[in-house]
Design a protein around this motif. Structure first.
Motif, PDB file in Angstrom:
ATOM      1  N   LEU A 157     124.139  20.386 116.677  1.00 21.73           N
ATOM      2  CA  LEU A 157     123.121  19.401 116.294  1.00 21.73           C
ATOM      3  C   LEU A 157     123.739  18.312 115.411  1.00 21.73           C
ATOM      4  CD1 LEU A 157     120.191  18.388 116.127  1.00 21.73           C
ATOM      5  CD2 LEU A 157     119.814  20.015 114.257  1.00 21.73           C
ATOM      6  N   GLU A 161     124.128  14.351 116.448  1.00 25.41           N
ATOM      7  CA  GLU A 161     123.439  13.286 115.699  1.00 25.41           C
ATOM      8  C   GLU A 161     124.445  12.261 115.165  1.00 25.41           C
ATOM      9  OE1 GLU A 161     121.154  16.123 113.122  1.00 25.41           O
ATOM     10  OE2 GLU A 161     119.563  14.669 113.464  1.00 25.41           O
ATOM     11  N   ALA A 176     120.655  16.030 121.412  1.00 22.81           N
ATOM     12  CA  ALA A 176     120.735  17.475 121.161  1.00 22.81           C
ATOM     13  C   ALA A 176     119.359  18.067 121.438  1.00 22.81           C
ATOM     14  CB  ALA A 176     121.133  17.736 119.716  1.00 22.81           C
ATOM     15  N   CYS A 178     116.910  21.290 121.216  1.00 19.71           N
ATOM     16  CA  CYS A 178     116.831  22.454 120.318  1.00 19.71           C
ATOM     17  C   CYS A 178     115.675  23.372 120.702  1.00 19.71           C
ATOM     18  CB  CYS A 178     116.650  21.966 118.884  1.00 19.71           C
ATOM     19  SG  CYS A 178     117.902  20.793 118.345  1.00 19.71           S
ATOM     20  N   TYR A 223     117.516  13.806 119.106  1.00 20.57           N
ATOM     21  CA  TYR A 223     117.283  15.249 119.212  1.00 20.57           C
ATOM     22  C   TYR A 223     115.872  15.514 119.701  1.00 20.57           C
ATOM     23  CZ  TYR A 223     114.678  15.514 114.806  1.00 20.57           C
ATOM     24  OH  TYR A 223     113.740  15.355 113.826  1.00 20.57           O
TER      25      TYR A 223
END
Ligand code: NAP
Length: 259
Positions: A157, A161, A176, A178, A223
């Motif tokens: 992550l 970023e 990313a 998640c 993300y």
């Protein structure tokens, strides 16, 4: 025709992502360690879609495998890279198998980072490209009883970023994804001591998680956390002392798994 390279493409989230890429007519380069599952994935894709599929049986735990993958495909330009391969391991760090953990660090960190570096130069030169890195809800706090897994997803992550920020204005995006617990083979392989998957609560289906992640990648989001409850869980540690967040994860891990 645009080309997509997906790791861990033979099953679970990786396979669901290849279906979405196939629908969008990408030429597919599928990488996985499991030859039979990879061949089956190719057969299924060719049955349902008019796409070109290249399969590469590669163990991403092997040093310098990223270079080897790029060599195998003659360094052809990659438009979409999906670093998805991964696995978990349950247990206290003092007792877990180092071989498995070392392999995990290679797969989640070294090979994914190296592949990103190898495709990025061409993407930046062409002024376009998309990278999806499969992180996890585990990225947002420490994870007792799965310490290496949580830490490696935290790396993914943070790395994603950071480079997403560096790449602003280049036409290349990094996303990313998640996910929280998702119904795939992951849940069966994570614990060596049990064949019974005890996680029943908050379990998502792989198809919807993949669709959410794929859309976030197309939108160029930095993300993406699939599911409202997972978004809440990812935010919670920011309002708690770190040791409290760690204690909560430890309690959940102990409850969720048989020893
Ligand atoms: N499922 C979840 O709850 C969940 C939640 C958050 C994040 N994730 C992440 O999502 C990603 C995909 O996992 P999944 O849930 O879809 O599990 P999965 O169904 O087990 O798929 C993972 C794929 O990666 C392959 N793989 C494992 N080690 C490899 C290696 N050394 N080299 C090449 N390929 C390898 C596996 O092959 P084999 O089957 O032969 O091992 C499998 O085909 C992982 O990064 C995982 O950490 C999963």
């Amino acid at each position: 025709m645009k080309t997509a390279l997906v790791t861990g493409a033979a099953s679970g989230l990786g396979y669901e992502l290849t279906l979405l890429l196939a629908k969008d007519h990408y030429k597919l380069i599928l990488v996985d360690v499991n030859p039979e599952a990879l061949e089956q994935a190719k057969t299924n894709l060719l049955q349902d879609f008019d796409v070109e599929v290249i399969t590469l049986v590669k163990d991403l735990a092997v040093p310098n495998v990223a270079e080897d993958i790029m060599k195998s495909i003659d360094y052809q330009p990659i438009d979409v890279l999906i670093n998805n391969a991964g696995f978990g391991l349950f247990g206290t760090f003092a007792e877990t198998d180092w071989k498995r953990e070392s392999a995990m660090l290679h797969v989640h960190i070294l090979s994914a980072t190296h592949l990103t570096k190898l495709v990025l130069e061409g993407m930046v030169k062409r002024g376009s490209g998309k990278i999806l890195n499969m992180s996890s809800l585990a990225a947002f706090q420490p994870g007792p009883l799965m310490s290496i897994y949580y830490a490696s997803k935290g790396y993914m992550l943070s790395f994603s970023e950071a480079i997403a920020n560096e790449l602003k204005g280049t036409g290349v995006t990094v996303t990313a994804v998640c996910p929280g617990p998702t119904q795939t083979s992951f849940q069966q392989t994570v614990s060596e001591n049990t064949t019974d998957n005890k996680i029943k609560f908050n379990m998502a289906c792989a198809k919807s998680v993949a669709e959410y992640g794929y859309k976030a990648m197309l939108q160029g989001r930095t993300y993406a956390i699939p599911g409202r409850f997972n978004k809440f869980l990812a935010t919670l540690p920011r309002f708690l002392p770190r040791r409290t967040a760690t204690y909560i994860v430890s309690t959940i891990q102990k409850k969720n798994r048989e020893e």
